[in-house]
Design a protein around this motif. Sequence first.
Motif, short mmCIF file in Angstrom:
data_model
loop_
_atom_site.label_atom_id
_atom_site.label_comp_id
_atom_site.label_asym_id
_atom_site.label_seq_id
_atom_site.Cartn_x
_atom_site.Cartn_y
_atom_site.Cartn_z
N ARG A 102 0.77 -1.21 -0.06
CA ARG A 102 0.08 -0.06 0.20
C ARG A 102 0.79 0.89 -0.26
O ARG A 102 2.32 0.93 0.36
CB ARG A 102 -1.25 0.07 1.41
N ALA A 103 0.69 2.71 -0.29
CA ALA A 103 0.96 3.48 -0.48
C ALA A 103 0.97 3.87 1.10
O ALA A 103 -0.27 4.09 1.65
CB ALA A 103 -0.05 4.81 -0.67
N ASP A 104 2.37 5.50 0.82
CA ASP A 104 2.31 5.68 2.72
C ASP A 104 3.43 7.00 2.21
O ASP A 104 4.46 7.03 2.15
CB ASP A 104 2.81 4.56 2.89
N GLY A 105 2.41 7.83 1.89
CA GLY A 105 3.09 9.43 1.05
C GLY A 105 3.98 8.65 -0.14
O GLY A 105 2.94 8.78 -0.85
N ASN A 106 4.69 8.70 0.00
CA ASN A 106 5.37 9.06 -1.38
C ASN A 106 6.28 7.54 -1.50
O ASN A 106 7.10 7.12 -2.53
CB ASN A 106 6.80 9.97 -1.86
N GLU A 107 6.15 7.22 -0.42
CA GLU A 107 6.91 5.78 -0.42
C GLU A 107 5.19 4.56 -0.05
O GLU A 107 4.16 4.58 -0.19
CB GLU A 107 7.76 5.43 1.50
N ARG A 108 6.17 2.99 -0.81
CA ARG A 108 5.53 2.39 -0.56
C ARG A 108 5.96 1.45 0.66
O ARG A 108 6.74 0.88 0.38
CB ARG A 108 5.24 1.27 -2.19
N VAL A 109 4.84 0.91 0.97
CA VAL A 109 4.88 -0.38 2.22
C VAL A 109 4.63 -1.34 1.93
O VAL A 109 3.24 -1.84 1.30
CB VAL A 109 3.76 0.05 3.37
N LEU A 110 5.03 -2.86 2.45
CA LEU A 110 5.46 -3.82 2.25
C LEU A 110 4.86 -4.85 3.39
O LEU A 110 5.96 -4.54 3.96
CB LEU A 110 6.18 -4.99 0.83
N GLU A 111 3.28 -5.68 3.79
CA GLU A 111 3.06 -5.88 4.87
C GLU A 111 2.64 -7.35 4.83
O GLU A 111 2.49 -7.77 4.26
CB GLU A 111 1.92 -5.38 5.76
N VAL A 112 3.16 -8.12 4.79
CA VAL A 112 2.87 -9.73 4.97
C VAL A 112 2.51 -10.43 6.45
O VAL A 112 4.02 -9.84 7.03
CB VAL A 112 3.44 -10.14 4.41
N ARG A 113 2.24 -11.14 6.38
CA ARG A 113 1.46 -12.17 7.60
C ARG A 113 0.72 -13.50 7.67
O ARG A 113 0.01 -13.09 6.60
CB ARG A 113 0.79 -10.90 8.40
#
Length: 311
Positions: A12-23
């Motif tokens: 998902r997007a977080d400002g100008n960065e992309r965040v990857l979350e896997v659980r």
Amino acid sequence: LEFRRVRFRSARADGNERVLEVRGQARALAAVQSVVAGGGRRQQEERMLRWHEPFTAWLRGRRGAGRGDRLRIEEARLSSPAVEVSAAGTAESSTIQWTLDLDRLAAEAGEVLALDGVKLAGTARGRLDLERLPHAAASTARLSASLSDFELAAPGRPPWRDAACSIEAEGSGGGAGGALLVDQGHARVTAGDDSLEVTLTGGAIVNVWPMLVGGSRRDGPWLRAAPGAQAIAADSSLSGDLSRWQARWEGLVPSTALGGTELGGAVKVSASLAAAGDSWQITRAGGEVEKLTVKHAGRQISEPRAVASAA
């Protein structure tokens, strides 16, 4: 494999960065292994393998908006009642930490692996820091690890028991065809009054796998000079109780077991090795054992003091 409960989250997007979350979470892992039974007629049988301990794994990473930006691992963790492993960092610098409950790990692994009467107990903790050298293919590594209330017992080998054991090591190098290429390194192992220290300079290839599983000659030596390396030297020293060192060594390298022979005494040895073409030469080696005992098949050799040197 059967995963009873698994959850995944996407980027998902977080400002100008992309965040990857896997659980992910799993319980009651099971698999069926096909084995070939011996005897007069070879038959294929199936064996059910189960890992009952639940575990949870998750990863959180972040990448900049630029196309060339690399993924930064803010946290990666594997957690279960027996194992706790975490990691963080980038391709240039990363840290790995772990805690292992060896009692529970051995109990669970016994249903998956054929441990053949091996007893494992205690707690293992450690931290590994890796850093890639700028403008080079090599990396530096710093290891700090410990064992507490440790026990390893296997049929036909002396039991290895340590109330507390610490390992400190650092070095630089890289990979070379499935082996470790060590440019320089230093390691120290201490347990009570026992100590082992090794220093390596100049470049050597450590072929770890054959050393651990008892490979054949075609696998090559487990330690050899790196091609084209110059001025290679290895210095080592060992002191302490000989019977305890025998148990540790045979526990780490089963292929070197002495077949029921038991050694005893207070040992103090040191050696210096140097590369000579494709082989190693002993430039200096010497040591002594006070109150040496050697027991085998009901017989015993006893010497108040034994001294040896070699070159």
